[in-house]
Write an enzyme that holds these catalytic residues in place. Structure first.
Site, PDB file in Angstrom:
ATOM      1  N   LYS A 133     -29.222  79.959  48.651  1.00  0.00           N
ATOM      2  CA  LYS A 133     -29.231  79.824  50.156  1.00  0.00           C
ATOM      3  C   LYS A 133     -30.722  80.759  50.432  1.00  0.00           C
ATOM      4  CE  LYS A 133     -27.448  79.029  53.308  1.00  0.00           C
ATOM      5  NZ  LYS A 133     -27.352  77.722  54.376  1.00  0.00           N
ATOM      6  N   TYR A 156     -32.858  77.097  49.134  1.00  0.00           N
ATOM      7  CA  TYR A 156     -32.016  76.330  51.010  1.00  0.00           C
ATOM      8  C   TYR A 156     -33.063  77.943  51.709  1.00  0.00           C
ATOM      9  CZ  TYR A 156     -29.831  73.033  49.052  1.00  0.00           C
ATOM     10  OH  TYR A 156     -28.753  71.498  48.691  1.00  0.00           O
ATOM     11  N   ARG A 189     -22.096  80.828  45.142  1.00  0.00           N
ATOM     12  CA  ARG A 189     -22.359  79.919  44.795  1.00  0.00           C
ATOM     13  C   ARG A 189     -24.013  80.269  43.664  1.00  0.00           C
ATOM     14  NH1 ARG A 189     -24.448  75.140  49.160  1.00  0.00           N
ATOM     15  NH2 ARG A 189     -24.243  76.810  50.511  1.00  0.00           N
TER      16      ARG A 189
END
Length: 397
Positions: free
Chosen positions: A100, A119, A40
């Site tokens: 992430k 995140y 991603r």
């Protein structure tokens, strides 16, 4: 990075902000994700174009979008600048937008006063927490940003994906070649379908149930909220069974299931261990556990984090799937869904400066986990043994 970032200085009246931004746009860095099999990317070209339209500069590491079919030329076409390595992205950006949590090498690149928006899942990651505290950065976690309507809007896209994927990967793990019992979840005429138990009736659980119903399985959802169980009952009707979650009901369902989905969430905190090792030992050989809560430590006592390179392990003859970045398996869909949710917040942080954006929006404020060496999210401080500092105090200093 300059000592006086426009992210901190753009916190005066709107007219001054606009004049200042024309002179020094906010520099937003998008590094390539380096976690195992993570494809991603923090910003897609349409998001970059919007930020550039608002007067900001977007610095993208070369190859950041390759994993989902986005080329460097796609970013250049919408006004981004391509940088050759992560060090250059981190050292020249005022704000870093990722997917992430930063890996140790990335934590070492973060700088005092630099905004990190991604995140984090800190409650289960003391090493990352220490790295962020030592960096002096401002770390805002997608997973604890809230919504005026309730819920976690930046966690929702990934939860929807992970919930739907959980049935897909669980079905695959049930195949004999993967160590499973050889059960087809949907059954066939004359053979009963497989049994799925979903622990937690939130976004993950509801999306898992939707796919479980679709494949024709026998689906049960457990939750402690009677209100939520009622919503699920009205949503799915007789296609599922709902049960109030107690130790006994969890045990009865788990030991009789072919596939158990852990879909428990306590925002920002460690997930409770709701399925004990003794329960798992009673399950039929070859049954499968998919722990979607593994980012927060997992809700099965035998869970430990895995990667896409080695997604499963077998313990007590039960297949465990505990990949910490499940949505990365369908990276293109996940990236675009996440960008739809994060872009308004990225714009607010860039346009207003992080201080004004956080002070004006209590829901974005809930995302602030680390500020200049302090833990500003209570659940993280409690679970990791740090002193909690009220974010309002540090922001108004």
């Amino acid at each position: 990075m300059m000592n006086e970032s426009p992210l901190s200085l753009c916190s005066t009246k709107g007219e001054v902000i606009n004049k200042y931004r024309k002179a020094i746009p906010v520099r937003i860095g998008v590094p390539k994700e380096i976690k195992n099999n993570e494809y991603r990317v923090g910003l897609v070209p349409s998001s970059v174009r919007e930020l550039v339209h608002h007067g900001h500069q977007v610095l993208v590491e070369s190859g950041a979008g390759f994993g989902i079919g986005i080329s460097d030329e796609d970013y250049l076409h919408v006004g981004a600048k391509i940088l050759s390595n992560p060090e250059e992205v981190f050292t020249t950006s005022d704000m870093i937008v990722k997917v992430k949590e930063p890996q140790p090498h990335e934590c070492a690149l973060l700088q005092p006063g630099q905004v990190l928006f991604t995140y984090l899942h800190l409650a289960s990651d003391p090493k990352q927490t220490k790295g962020l505290l030592e960096s002096g950065c401002i770390a805002i976690a997608y997973e604890t940003v809230t919504s005026p309507k309730g819920g976690l809007p930046l966690l929702m896209p990934s939860s929807e994906v992970a919930g739907r994927m959980s049935i897909q990967v669980g079905a695959h793990c049930l195949e004999k070649e993967k160590g499973g019992s050889g059960v087809l979840l949907g059954g066939v005429p004359g053979v009963k379908p497989g049994k799925i138990t979903i622990i937690g009736g939130g976004v993950v659980g509801a999306n898992a149930a939707r796919i479980g119903i679709g494949v024709g399985a026998n689906v049960t959802i457990l939750d402690k909220s009677i209100h939520r169980l009622g919503e699920l009952d009205r949503l799915f009707g007789t296609q599922i069974r709902t049960l109030y979650s107690t130790f006994e009901s969890v045990e009865q369902c788990v030991v009789s299931s072919d596939l158990v989905i852990g879909a428990v969430l306590v925002p920002g905190a460690m997930a409770p261990k709701l399925v004990s090792e003794s329960m798992i030992k009673k399950m039929r050989k070859g049954s499968v556990l998919v722990d979607v809560a593994i980012d927060q430590g997992g809700c099965f006592e035998t869970s430990r984090p895995t990667t896409f390179a080695h997604p499963t392990y077998i313990e007590h003859e039960i297949v465990h799937y505990c990949v910490t970045n499940m949505p990365g398996g369908v990276a293109r869909t996940s990236t675009f869904a996440l960008n739809n949710a994060t872009l308004p917040f990225v714009l607010a942080l860039a346009n207003k400066g992080y201080k004004q954006a956080l002070l004006e929006d209590p829901h974005l404020m809930n995302g602030l986990n680390v500020y200049n060496g302090h833990i500003t999210y209570e659940a993280v401080a409690r679970d990791l043994g740090y002193t909690y500092v009220d974010p309002l105090i540090v922001l108004r200093d």
